[in-house]
Design an enzyme around this catalytic site. Structure first.
Site, PDB file in Angstrom:
ATOM      1  CG  HIS A  17      -0.007  -3.145   4.075  1.00  0.00           C
ATOM      2  ND1 HIS A  17       0.155  -1.663   4.151  1.00  0.00           N
ATOM      3  CD2 HIS A  17       1.124  -3.308   2.905  1.00  0.00           C
ATOM      4  CE1 HIS A  17       1.057  -1.017   3.442  1.00  0.00           C
ATOM      5  NE2 HIS A  17       1.681  -2.098   2.740  1.00  0.00           N
ATOM      6  CE  LYS A  41      11.321   2.391  -0.579  1.00  0.00           C
ATOM      7  NZ  LYS A  41      10.164   1.447  -0.151  1.00  0.00           N
ATOM      8  NE  ARG A  90       0.435  -3.586  -4.585  1.00  0.00           N
ATOM      9  CZ  ARG A  90       1.173  -2.404  -4.119  1.00  0.00           C
ATOM     10  NH1 ARG A  90       0.706  -1.497  -3.580  1.00  0.00           N
ATOM     11  NH2 ARG A  90       2.214  -2.269  -4.160  1.00  0.00           N
ATOM     12  CB  SER A 127       1.667   3.316   1.522  1.00  0.00           C
ATOM     13  OG  SER A 127       1.363   2.080   2.224  1.00  0.00           O
TER      14      SER A 127
END
Ligand code: PNS
Length: 158
Positions: A17, A41, A90, A127
């Site tokens: 990040h 979440k 990514r 993460s």
């Protein structure tokens, strides 16, 4: 002055990040890392903890700051006068997830999304994996800044 918003959960912020925020800063005068909470979440860190950890990580980085964003990121970006939302990719799987969101955000408030390719040496970092590795006692120190590694270890009791 041009502003970019880097949105996400940042639960917690990783080296990946931070790399993206630094790259965004080369294109925009100010970068706001906007931390949001998705009610569907569950998080390891409260939004206040995520804000504190991320703020510590960027304290020495000129023109990069962290804020909490409630509501839609498209509204947030408009309200702060951002020229763009910046998202790191990514790989192709990230793009697949991001395309609809970028188009919806543009549909909602006209905000554009700029995609940045992060450092390939950090492209394996997520993460969720960092938290999982830590929960099994694995080494996370190369994946997240030192303050974040300490905070994760405290949470998992390792
Ligand atoms: O880090 P995450 O959990 O993948 O972040 C997802 C994201 C960026 C959608 C979230 O942090 C966010 O901004 N939520 C606010 C609600 C919103 O704008 N959702 C997108 C609608 S197109």
């Amino acid at each position: 002055m041009s502003i970019a918003v880097c949105p996400g959960s940042f639960d917690p912020i990783t080296k990946g990040h931070i790399d993206v925020a630094i790259r965004a800063r080369t294109m925009f005068d100010e970068v706001i890392i906007a931390i949001s909470t998705n009610a569907k979440k569950s998080y390891m860190f409260s939004v206040e903890e995520r804000l504190e950890l991320a703020s510590e990580c960027v304290a020495d980085l000129d023109g990069i700051r962290v804020e909490i964003s409630d509501g839609l990121i498209a509204d947030y970006a408009k309200n702060v006068g951002a020229s763009a939302i910046v998202k790191g990719l990514r790989g192709a799987a990230d793009y697949d997830g991001e395309q609809a969101m970028a188009l919806l955000n543009r549909h909602l408030t006209g905000v554009e999304t700029v995609f940045v390719l992060g450092d390939p040496n950090l492209s394996h970092i997520a993460s969720s994996f960092v938290k999982e590795i830590a929960s099994y006692g694995g080494k996370i120190e190369d994946l997240v800044p030192a303050n974040v590694a300490v905070a994760i270890r405290k949470k998992v009791g390792a």
